[in-house]
Each structure stands twice: as C-alpha cells, then as structure tokens.
Scaffold this motif. Structure first.
Motif, short mmCIF file in Angstrom:
data_model
loop_
_atom_site.label_atom_id
_atom_site.label_comp_id
_atom_site.label_asym_id
_atom_site.label_seq_id
_atom_site.Cartn_x
_atom_site.Cartn_y
_atom_site.Cartn_z
N ILE A 55 0.86 -1.19 0.00
CA ILE A 55 0.00 0.00 0.00
C ILE A 55 0.89 1.23 0.00
N VAL A 56 0.62 2.13 -0.95
CA VAL A 56 1.42 3.35 -1.06
C VAL A 56 0.47 4.55 -1.08
N ASP A 57 0.80 5.57 -0.30
CA ASP A 57 0.04 6.81 -0.28
C ASP A 57 -0.07 7.33 -1.72
N PRO A 58 -1.27 7.72 -2.16
CA PRO A 58 -1.44 8.17 -3.55
C PRO A 58 -0.47 9.27 -3.97
N GLY A 59 -0.06 10.13 -3.07
CA GLY A 59 0.88 11.19 -3.40
C GLY A 59 2.31 10.71 -3.62
N TYR A 60 2.56 9.42 -3.37
CA TYR A 60 3.91 8.87 -3.50
C TYR A 60 3.99 7.75 -4.54
N ARG A 61 2.97 7.60 -5.32
CA ARG A 61 2.97 6.54 -6.34
C ARG A 61 3.91 6.89 -7.48
N ARG A 62 4.22 5.86 -8.27
CA ARG A 62 5.11 5.99 -9.44
C ARG A 62 6.55 6.34 -9.04
N ARG A 63 6.95 5.86 -7.88
CA ARG A 63 8.33 6.04 -7.41
C ARG A 63 8.97 4.69 -7.09
N ASN A 64 8.35 3.61 -7.52
CA ASN A 64 8.83 2.24 -7.29
C ASN A 64 8.87 1.85 -5.82
N ILE A 65 8.08 2.48 -5.00
CA ILE A 65 8.06 2.16 -3.57
C ILE A 65 7.56 0.74 -3.37
N ALA A 66 6.50 0.34 -4.07
CA ALA A 66 5.98 -1.03 -3.93
C ALA A 66 7.03 -2.05 -4.33
N VAL A 67 7.76 -1.78 -5.40
CA VAL A 67 8.82 -2.69 -5.85
C VAL A 67 9.88 -2.82 -4.76
N MET A 68 10.25 -1.69 -4.15
CA MET A 68 11.28 -1.74 -3.10
C MET A 68 10.77 -2.48 -1.86
N MET A 69 9.48 -2.33 -1.53
CA MET A 69 8.93 -3.06 -0.39
C MET A 69 8.93 -4.56 -0.67
N TYR A 70 8.52 -4.96 -1.89
CA TYR A 70 8.54 -6.39 -2.23
C TYR A 70 9.98 -6.92 -2.22
N ALA A 71 10.94 -6.15 -2.73
CA ALA A 71 12.34 -6.60 -2.73
C ALA A 71 12.84 -6.77 -1.29
N SER A 72 12.48 -5.85 -0.42
CA SER A 72 12.86 -5.96 0.98
C SER A 72 12.25 -7.21 1.62
N ALA A 73 10.97 -7.46 1.33
CA ALA A 73 10.30 -8.64 1.88
C ALA A 73 10.96 -9.92 1.36
N MET A 74 11.27 -9.96 0.06
CA MET A 74 11.88 -11.16 -0.51
C MET A 74 13.26 -11.41 0.09
N ASN A 75 14.02 -10.35 0.34
CA ASN A 75 15.32 -10.52 0.99
C ASN A 75 15.16 -11.09 2.39
N GLY A 76 14.17 -10.59 3.12
CA GLY A 76 13.90 -11.12 4.46
C GLY A 76 13.49 -12.58 4.42
N ILE A 77 12.63 -12.92 3.47
CA ILE A 77 12.18 -14.31 3.34
C ILE A 77 13.35 -15.22 3.02
N ARG A 78 14.16 -14.84 2.05
CA ARG A 78 15.27 -15.69 1.64
C ARG A 78 16.29 -15.88 2.77
N SER A 79 16.45 -14.87 3.64
CA SER A 79 17.40 -15.05 4.74
C SER A 79 16.83 -15.96 5.83
N LEU A 80 15.52 -15.93 6.04
CA LEU A 80 14.89 -16.77 7.07
C LEU A 80 14.45 -18.14 6.55
#
Length: 192
Positions: A98-123
């Motif tokens: 979920i991204v605040d509408p004023g912050y969309r189109r900045r790849n924030i969702a992509v970065m959140m998913y990448a962060s989550a995937m890194n956490g998953i792969r380490s655990l």
C-alpha cells in the motif's frame, strides 16, 4: 532496523513491530487506499474502522515494512507464512503493498517487495514465495520479476488451509490470480 534509500527517494524503510506507533490520520489514509483496492468490489465490505484495525495489526508485525518520508508513513508492505508443504518447505505470501497516492510511481511497492523477498530468503532459504492479487499492475510486476502464474487451487493446495479448495474457488471468482517464485520447487511439491 532502518535502511535509508539512495537519492532521489530520500525515504526511510523501517520494520514493523509491536512497539511501532502510527499517527491515526496517516493510518486512515493508507487504510482507505487498502479498502479501495481490496474490498470495494465486495457486496458486504467491512467497515473502514475494521480495515484500519487490520492494517494496524499488520503494522505491528515484524514481517511488515514501513516506508516513511520524514515522520509521515507513506507505504506498508510485507509477507506472511501460509504454512508448509508436505516436504516441509515454507509457503510465504507477499502481502499488500500500500502506497500513499501522493507517493505513487516512485517504485516504492517494488522496493517493499524486494525488501520482503530478501527477508524471506534469509529466514527461509528454501521457501516458496507467492503473490496473490486481482490487480493487473501486481500481475505484471510479479511476471516481470520472475514469478510464474499458477492456478489458485494448486497454490492453496500446498498450504495448510482446511478450506483451501472452496477458498480458491471464491478467490478466482473475484478475479484473484496466484504467482509463484521458483516454479520448479512448486512443481515438485504440487505433483506429489
């Protein structure tokens, strides 16, 4: 733990957890975005207050990433454990981004998913990662990053849900699709 992203973003990624305090007004903005994306098509959607409560619960989990611009919460994303396969591999689902509408189109969702995937792969280095969504943009994102579409029945068949087949049928009727990362692991598990 806090990770500062490089310019031009200047955003601060923090982990969720039980001690996180969120401004209720900021939480309500993101809850409305979540409500519109997930519940707007339902015949009997939950109240916005219930969605705020659910989002608050997610924010207080260690598996959730929070994105801030200064002290303003502008994004929430994470993952959850959906069970294990018959061979003991963790089945994990990337949850909302979920991204605040004023912050969309900045790849924030992509970065959140990448962060989550890194956490998953380490655990869970042998874990199976999934995304379940009814949004075309999420489907495109999943395919772009190497996820493969699978029938919802096959995906939920790997989990420990007691109601997995009726649940998958209901989800499919609402337009949801499942995408799996590392299909060879999923194929081995689902063909047993």
């Amino acid at each position: 733990m806090s990770i500062k992203t490089p310019p031009p973003f200047g955003l601060d990624f923090r982990n969720g957890g039980p001690d996180v305090e969120i401004d209720p007004a900021q939480l309500e903005v993101l809850a409305q975005v979540y409500f519109d994306a997930v519940y707007s098509a339902e015949k009997e959607p939950p109240s916005l207050a219930r969605v705020v409560e659910r989002l608050s619960d997610l924010i207080h989990k260690d598996t959730t990433s929070l994105v801030y611009d200064g002290e303003k919460l502008v994004g929430v994303g994470g993952y959850k454990l959906n069970g294990t396969t018959s061979k003991g591999k963790a089945v994990l689902e990337l949850t909302m981004a979920i991204v605040d509408p004023g912050y969309r189109r900045r790849n924030i969702a992509v970065m959140m998913y990448a962060s989550a995937m890194n956490g998953i792969r380490s655990l869970y280095p042998d874990g199976i990662i999934s995304i379940v969504s009814r949004h075309d943009a999420v489907h495109h994102l999943a395919q772009t990053y190497g996820f493969s579409e699978r029938p919802l029945g096959a995906y939920y068949g790997m989990t420990e849900r007691d109601d997995r087949l009726p649940y998958a049928t209901e989800m499919e009727s609402q337009g949801f699709k499942a995408f799996i990362f590392n299909l060879s692991e999923v194929k081995d598990e689902s063909e047993d």
